[in-house]
Design an enzyme around this catalytic site. Structure first.
Site, short mmCIF file in Angstrom:
data_model
loop_
_atom_site.label_atom_id
_atom_site.label_comp_id
_atom_site.label_asym_id
_atom_site.label_seq_id
_atom_site.Cartn_x
_atom_site.Cartn_y
_atom_site.Cartn_z
N ILE A 85 0.64 -1.28 0.42
CA ILE A 85 -0.14 0.33 -0.23
C ILE A 85 0.95 1.38 -0.37
O ILE A 85 0.87 2.37 -0.44
CB ILE A 85 -1.28 -0.12 0.91
CG1 ILE A 85 -1.67 -1.01 1.48
CG2 ILE A 85 -1.33 1.55 1.44
CD1 ILE A 85 -2.53 -1.52 2.26
N GLY A 86 1.72 1.36 0.55
CA GLY A 86 3.32 2.48 1.04
C GLY A 86 3.96 2.63 1.83
O GLY A 86 4.02 1.68 2.94
N GLY A 132 8.22 2.70 8.21
CA GLY A 132 7.40 1.15 7.92
C GLY A 132 7.09 0.63 6.87
O GLY A 132 6.22 1.95 6.01
N ASP A 151 0.32 10.96 17.16
CA ASP A 151 0.58 11.36 15.53
C ASP A 151 -0.44 11.62 15.24
O ASP A 151 -0.47 10.54 13.60
CB ASP A 151 1.70 10.44 14.96
CG ASP A 151 2.85 10.64 14.10
OD1 ASP A 151 2.52 11.38 13.11
OD2 ASP A 151 1.99 9.54 12.99
P1 ADP Z 1 2.63 7.15 7.41
O1 ADP Z 1 3.46 7.06 7.87
O2 ADP Z 1 2.03 7.82 6.07
O3 ADP Z 1 1.27 6.83 8.44
P2 ADP Z 1 2.44 3.93 7.77
O4 ADP Z 1 2.96 3.12 6.65
O5 ADP Z 1 0.84 4.21 8.09
O6 ADP Z 1 2.87 5.93 6.70
O7 ADP Z 1 1.32 4.11 6.23
C1 ADP Z 1 1.43 3.33 4.53
C2 ADP Z 1 0.57 3.65 3.52
O8 ADP Z 1 -0.14 2.52 4.37
C3 ADP Z 1 -0.48 4.49 3.31
O9 ADP Z 1 -0.28 5.80 2.57
C4 ADP Z 1 -1.53 4.94 4.40
O10 ADP Z 1 -2.78 5.46 4.53
C5 ADP Z 1 -1.77 3.11 4.12
N1 ADP Z 1 -2.55 1.96 5.52
C6 ADP Z 1 -1.90 2.95 7.02
N2 ADP Z 1 -2.75 1.38 7.79
C7 ADP Z 1 -3.70 1.74 6.78
C8 ADP Z 1 -5.03 0.04 6.69
N3 ADP Z 1 -5.21 0.01 8.20
N4 ADP Z 1 -5.78 0.18 5.83
C9 ADP Z 1 -5.96 0.36 4.42
N5 ADP Z 1 -5.08 1.23 4.99
C10 ADP Z 1 -3.52 1.74 5.12
#
Ligand code: ADP
Ligand code: MG
Length: 278
Positions: free
Chosen positions: A14-15, A20, A140
């Site tokens: 997802i990203g 992480g 956060d």
């Molecule tokens: P950030 O530091 O940007 O919050 P994360 O590691 O939390 O990074 O998230 C990375 C990506 O995954 C972001 O695009 C976030 O929107 C997506 N994401 C995080 N948690 C969830 C979830 N539970 N369901 C769907 N997408 C998620």
């Protein structure tokens, strides 16, 4: 528990965030779609690892329809990685909504903002007012950490872990991006507390209205100055006085005058709104 990496199949990435990578996964036994967050603890000290474990254990105890549901964790010692398995939020996050509406120059409906306000308040209540145990601070809160489900209900994510992963004691390391949501007490190097979460929630709600954060600047020094002064424009005039009042209370620069979650929930404006919504 006996959950292992083999119980899941990775669907896609997802990203990658500040600490992480998030992957969309499928649980093999029943096909349920979830996400996991991969955190490499290889560079952590023993103390930091202990903190991470206890924070992850706390996530398990947070139960609210407005908080991203935690399922499980897997520790892979060979890869020094912890996988935190949680609910998949397919409705996207508030950061995406804000940037889309900003690009199209369309303000969000006031009713939608009230719904987010009430549900975020309820999510924070679950963390701040825990019956048996210390308060869990979010630390956060930002639009990117507020997800929506299919019915546009709030799912607050990324709880608590910021303390371990960001080293909050060292100011310079605390934030990777521009810290638009940092409270005046943090700007002044005081410690994070429940009221700092209230401030960040005020910033998120303000941004939903104005489509930009309450305090913006091109340098850290200038941003710090603005935050300390607590000087921001009214939310756009299409929004009601009640909404402006309640958001402004969350953005009170003095910690003691800023409402706690209990006080917010007891505020006649919030009580009146909830009565209309339920
Ligand atoms: P950030 O530091 O940007 O919050 P994360 O590691 O939390 O990074 O998230 C990375 C990506 O995954 C972001 O695009 C976030 O929107 C997506 N994401 C995080 N948690 C969830 C979830 N539970 N369901 C769907 N997408 C998620
Ligand atoms: Mg996140």
């Amino acid at each position: 528990n006996g959950t292992t990496l083999d119980d899941f199949e990775v669907i896609s990435t997802i990203g990658t965030g500040s600490y992480g990578t998030c992957k969309k996964i499928k649980r093999k036994k029943d096909g349920k779609v979830l996400v996991w967050k991969e955190l490499d603890y290889g560079a952590m000290s023993e103390t930091e690892k202990q903190m991470l474990v206890s924070e992850v254990n706390l996530l398990r105890e947070l139960k609210s329809p407005y908080i991203v549901k935690y399922y499980d964790r897997i520790i892979d010692r060979a890869r020094t990685t912890i996988y935190i398995i949680m609910e998949y939020c397919k409705g996207g996050d508030l950061a995406t909504i804000i940037s889309r509406n900003k690009k199209d120059s369309v303000y969000l409906d006031e009713d939608f903002i009230w719904k987010i306000l009430i549900q975020l308040t309820q999510a924070l209540q679950e963390c701040h007012q825990r019956k048996n145990g210390r308060a869990v601070l979010h630390r956060d809160m930002k639009p990117a950490n507020v997800f929506l489900d299919m019915d546009k209900n709030v799912k607050l994510g990324d709880f608590g872990l910021a303390r371990v992963l960001h080293h909050e004691t060292s100011f310079a390391n605390t934030y990777v991006g521009t810290p638009y949501y940092m409270s005046p007490e943090l700007v002044n190097n005081m410690s994070y507390n429940e009221k700092s979460d209230i401030w960040s929630m005020g910033c998120v709600l303000y941004e939903l209205c104005a489509l930009h954060p309450p305090f913006v600047a091109s340098s850290q020094t200038e941003l710090n100055r603005k935050i300390r002064l607590g000087d921001f424009d009214r939310i756009p005039k299409r929004y009601s006085e009640d909404l402006n009042t309640i958001i402004s209370k969350m953005l009170h620069i003095e910690v003691t005058k800023r409402p706690s979650i209990e006080e917010l929930l007891a505020d006649p404006i919030v009580v009146g709104r909830r009565a209309k919504m339920d």
